[in-house]
Motif scaffolding. Structure first.
Motif, PDB file in Angstrom:
ATOM      1  N   GLU A 177       0.928  -1.262   0.079  1.00 49.39           N
ATOM      2  CA  GLU A 177      -0.082  -0.126  -0.062  1.00 49.39           C
ATOM      3  C   GLU A 177       0.870   1.291  -0.042  1.00 49.39           C
ATOM      4  O   GLU A 177       0.559   2.145  -0.542  1.00 49.39           O
ATOM      5  CB  GLU A 177      -0.871  -0.107   1.239  1.00 49.39           C
ATOM      6  N   GLN A 178       1.788   1.318   0.961  1.00 61.58           N
ATOM      7  CA  GLN A 178       2.931   2.336   0.664  1.00 61.58           C
ATOM      8  C   GLN A 178       3.488   2.771  -0.459  1.00 61.58           C
ATOM      9  O   GLN A 178       3.503   3.774  -0.994  1.00 61.58           O
ATOM     10  CB  GLN A 178       3.965   2.057   1.946  1.00 61.58           C
ATOM     11  N   ALA A 179       3.929   1.818  -1.201  1.00 63.38           N
ATOM     12  CA  ALA A 179       4.386   1.606  -2.590  1.00 63.38           C
ATOM     13  C   ALA A 179       3.602   2.385  -3.342  1.00 63.38           C
ATOM     14  O   ALA A 179       3.792   3.029  -4.403  1.00 63.38           O
ATOM     15  CB  ALA A 179       4.952   0.148  -2.931  1.00 63.38           C
ATOM     16  N   ALA A 180       2.069   1.944  -3.214  1.00 61.44           N
ATOM     17  CA  ALA A 180       1.103   2.222  -4.358  1.00 61.44           C
ATOM     18  C   ALA A 180       0.802   3.769  -4.120  1.00 61.44           C
ATOM     19  O   ALA A 180       0.803   4.475  -4.781  1.00 61.44           O
ATOM     20  CB  ALA A 180      -0.276   1.579  -3.869  1.00 61.44           C
ATOM     21  N   TRP A 181       0.862   4.332  -2.936  1.00 59.20           N
ATOM     22  CA  TRP A 181       0.963   5.566  -2.499  1.00 59.20           C
ATOM     23  C   TRP A 181       1.853   6.556  -3.191  1.00 59.20           C
ATOM     24  O   TRP A 181       1.542   7.486  -3.890  1.00 59.20           O
ATOM     25  CB  TRP A 181       0.514   6.109  -0.940  1.00 59.20           C
ATOM     26  N   LYS A 182       2.946   6.062  -2.872  1.00 58.60           N
ATOM     27  CA  LYS A 182       4.131   6.580  -3.612  1.00 58.60           C
ATOM     28  C   LYS A 182       4.090   6.756  -4.989  1.00 58.60           C
ATOM     29  O   LYS A 182       4.344   8.023  -5.752  1.00 58.60           O
ATOM     30  CB  LYS A 182       5.501   6.105  -3.152  1.00 58.60           C
ATOM     31  N   PHE A 183       3.812   5.535  -5.780  1.00 62.79           N
ATOM     32  CA  PHE A 183       3.803   5.602  -7.265  1.00 62.79           C
ATOM     33  C   PHE A 183       2.871   6.597  -7.721  1.00 62.79           C
ATOM     34  O   PHE A 183       3.004   7.356  -8.707  1.00 62.79           O
ATOM     35  CB  PHE A 183       3.425   4.071  -7.683  1.00 62.79           C
ATOM     36  N   CYS A 184       1.591   6.336  -7.257  1.00 62.24           N
ATOM     37  CA  CYS A 184       0.390   7.286  -7.595  1.00 62.24           C
ATOM     38  C   CYS A 184       0.446   8.821  -7.225  1.00 62.24           C
ATOM     39  O   CYS A 184       0.162   9.685  -8.180  1.00 62.24           O
ATOM     40  CB  CYS A 184      -0.891   6.772  -6.743  1.00 62.24           C
ATOM     41  N   GLU A 185       1.324   9.200  -6.366  1.00 63.44           N
ATOM     42  CA  GLU A 185       1.612  10.628  -5.987  1.00 63.44           C
ATOM     43  C   GLU A 185       2.618  11.013  -7.269  1.00 63.44           C
ATOM     44  O   GLU A 185       2.482  11.882  -7.744  1.00 63.44           O
ATOM     45  CB  GLU A 185       2.380  10.947  -4.673  1.00 63.44           C
ATOM     46  N   GLU A 186       3.541  10.223  -7.334  1.00 63.24           N
ATOM     47  CA  GLU A 186       4.620  10.633  -8.446  1.00 63.24           C
ATOM     48  C   GLU A 186       3.888  10.578  -9.923  1.00 63.24           C
ATOM     49  O   GLU A 186       4.526  11.156 -10.633  1.00 63.24           O
ATOM     50  CB  GLU A 186       5.728   9.622  -8.301  1.00 63.24           C
ATOM     51  N   ASN A 187       2.695   9.725  -9.994  1.00 66.86           N
ATOM     52  CA  ASN A 187       2.391   9.863 -11.408  1.00 66.86           C
ATOM     53  C   ASN A 187       0.990  10.448 -11.629  1.00 66.86           C
ATOM     54  O   ASN A 187       0.229  10.175 -12.631  1.00 66.86           O
ATOM     55  CB  ASN A 187       2.310   8.385 -12.027  1.00 66.86           C
ATOM     56  N   SER A 188       0.462  11.300 -10.602  1.00 66.15           N
ATOM     57  CA  SER A 188      -0.859  11.852 -10.636  1.00 66.15           C
ATOM     58  C   SER A 188      -2.131  10.885 -10.695  1.00 66.15           C
ATOM     59  O   SER A 188      -2.881  11.271 -11.731  1.00 66.15           O
ATOM     60  CB  SER A 188      -0.660  12.894 -11.770  1.00 66.15           C
ATOM     61  N   ILE A 189      -1.890   9.705 -10.296  1.00 71.29           N
ATOM     62  CA  ILE A 189      -3.108   8.754 -10.496  1.00 71.29           C
ATOM     63  C   ILE A 189      -4.106   9.091  -8.982  1.00 71.29           C
ATOM     64  O   ILE A 189      -3.610   9.127  -8.048  1.00 71.29           O
ATOM     65  CB  ILE A 189      -2.425   7.215 -10.281  1.00 71.29           C
ATOM     66  N   ASP A 190      -5.125   9.323  -9.379  1.00 71.44           N
ATOM     67  CA  ASP A 190      -6.083   9.440  -8.185  1.00 71.44           C
ATOM     68  C   ASP A 190      -6.303   7.744  -7.538  1.00 71.44           C
ATOM     69  O   ASP A 190      -7.035   7.268  -8.034  1.00 71.44           O
ATOM     70  CB  ASP A 190      -7.484   9.845  -8.781  1.00 71.44           C
ATOM     71  N   LEU A 191      -5.724   7.685  -6.246  1.00 74.86           N
ATOM     72  CA  LEU A 191      -5.979   6.416  -5.643  1.00 74.86           C
ATOM     73  C   LEU A 191      -6.910   6.398  -4.498  1.00 74.86           C
ATOM     74  O   LEU A 191      -6.539   7.486  -3.773  1.00 74.86           O
ATOM     75  CB  LEU A 191      -4.363   5.862  -5.174  1.00 74.86           C
ATOM     76  N   VAL A 192      -7.643   5.368  -4.070  1.00 75.15           N
ATOM     77  CA  VAL A 192      -8.327   5.289  -2.905  1.00 75.15           C
ATOM     78  C   VAL A 192      -8.066   3.859  -2.645  1.00 75.15           C
ATOM     79  O   VAL A 192      -8.058   2.906  -3.273  1.00 75.15           O
ATOM     80  CB  VAL A 192      -9.826   5.407  -2.892  1.00 75.15           C
ATOM     81  N   THR A 193      -7.724   3.760  -0.983  1.00 74.47           N
ATOM     82  CA  THR A 193      -7.370   2.203  -0.787  1.00 74.47           C
ATOM     83  C   THR A 193      -8.642   1.988   0.327  1.00 74.47           C
ATOM     84  O   THR A 193      -9.086   2.742   1.069  1.00 74.47           O
ATOM     85  CB  THR A 193      -6.110   2.129  -0.068  1.00 74.47           C
ATOM     86  N   VAL A 194      -8.993   0.654   0.334  1.00 77.93           N
ATOM     87  CA  VAL A 194     -10.034   0.043   1.148  1.00 77.93           C
ATOM     88  C   VAL A 194      -9.297  -0.886   2.132  1.00 77.93           C
ATOM     89  O   VAL A 194      -8.634  -1.712   1.473  1.00 77.93           O
ATOM     90  CB  VAL A 194     -11.022  -0.717   0.231  1.00 77.93           C
ATOM     91  N   LEU A 195      -9.511  -0.712   3.412  1.00 81.92           N
ATOM     92  CA  LEU A 195      -8.795  -1.665   4.483  1.00 81.92           C
ATOM     93  C   LEU A 195      -9.666  -2.559   5.344  1.00 81.92           C
ATOM     94  O   LEU A 195     -10.222  -2.282   6.136  1.00 81.92           O
ATOM     95  CB  LEU A 195      -8.211  -0.603   5.466  1.00 81.92           C
TER      96      LEU A 195
END
Length: 328
Positions: A170-188
């Protein structure tokens, strides 16, 4: 039939949660591209083709989490991507290579395909409540919320590989999406309980079946745990995708109960089942989840009774349990 609302991709579409998510998304009126390891495996995928609207609006395509670019064809042209696929976790001699790497790299491979998609509006990633609850510095009187992260150091020290893999992915996903301007939402989500659509039970459903049959080994490690109906988790994915203002992380959990409380509840409600009465006492801190964030989008959680009633009915229907008497 009406025009579809749009086209979305669900990774790992034949899984326990993903199958239910595909069912819900089809009912909501979307066209679904589902990724699977082998689209020709009729036995493993038959339950998906039986879903309402599947014949008209479901397409299953091959993709491999560990193969860079293999999600391109499935994702290009989709407005939304629901990434639920994750490596199957089994006892392993090399957890770094067999659990952590596939979880992180698999997520990044899907997101790399997302970054090539001009039509993409939002990615919804299935993470886990285990990414917030493994800490040694929280106040048991204050419910855990989405601002909290599991301690990576603690997971490594006690070799809690599942929670570690989910946290790092999940942390890798947040980093990648911030760097690539992807709108990400995570469900826990917490521990999923409910009807199983696939013909073979996943480890989660198998653990519940074992407990209902009187086995204690697989559930012993649970101690205190959050539980949630599988349909609530599927509906949460759709809610956070459709609500434009949704953002960040969303804990999805109905009840947090100890193993002793769960056993007492189950044995009282289902007296005909050999539910274990005694468990080894685990010295673990009490915790609760703050689920106000997802409730603010309109989600009302199903009860412990509903999730286990639906789960047991599914086991009976599939022949895993004979008729079960329920005390109302």
């Amino acid at each position: 039939m009406d025009q579809p609302k749009g086209k979305v991709c669900v990774t790992g579409a034949s899984g326990f949660l993903a199958s239910w998510l595909v069912k819900r998304i089809l009912l909501e009126g979307y066209e679904v591209i589902g990724t699977v390891r082998d689209p020709a495996n009729e036995k493993k995928l038959a339950h998906l083709w039986k879903l309402e609207r599947a014949k008209e609006r479901l397409l299953l395509v091959k993709a491999d989490l560990m193969e860079d670019g293999s999600f391109d064809n499935a994702i290009i042209g989709c407005q939304g991507v629901f990434h639920t696929a994750s490596p199957v976790l089994k006892p392993t001699s090399n957890p770094e290579e067999e659990i952590l790497k596939p979880a992180i790299e698999g997520t990044l491979n899907v997101l790399r395909s997302c970054s090539k998609n001009q039509s993409l509006k939002r990615v919804v990633l299935t993470s886990s409540s285990s990414t917030v609850r493994i800490r040694d510095d929280f106040d048991p009187n204050i419910p855990l919320d989405e601002s909290v992260w599991t301690s990576v150091e603690l997971c490594k020290r006690f070799q809690v590989w599942y929670a570690l893999s989910k946290t790092l992915a999940e942390q890798a996903a947040w980093k990648f999406c911030e760097e690539n301007s992807i709108d990400l939402v995570t469900v826990l989500p917490s521990f999923l309980v409910g009807p199983s659509l696939p013909p073979d039970l996943c480890s989660t459903a198998s653990d519940v079946l074992g407990l209902l049959k009187g086995e204690t080994e697989k559930f012993q490690w649970h101690g205190q745990m959050g539980y949630v109906h599988i349909d609530d988790v599927a509906r949460t994915h759709i809610l956070v995708f459709e609500h434009e203002a949704a953002g960040g992380r969303y804990i999805c959990s109905s009840n947090v109960v100890s193993l002793e409380e769960l056993a007492s509840f189950l044995s009282t409600r289902y007296p005909s089942l050999p539910i274990p009465k005694r468990f080894e006492k685990l010295n673990r801190l009490h915790y609760d989840f703050d689920t106000s964030k997802i409730k603010s989008l309109g989600l009302k959680f199903k009860s412990l009774e509903e999730m286990f009633d639906d789960c047991i009915a599914s086991f009976v229907e599939k022949g895993y349990l004979s008729h079960v008497v329920t005390s109302q």
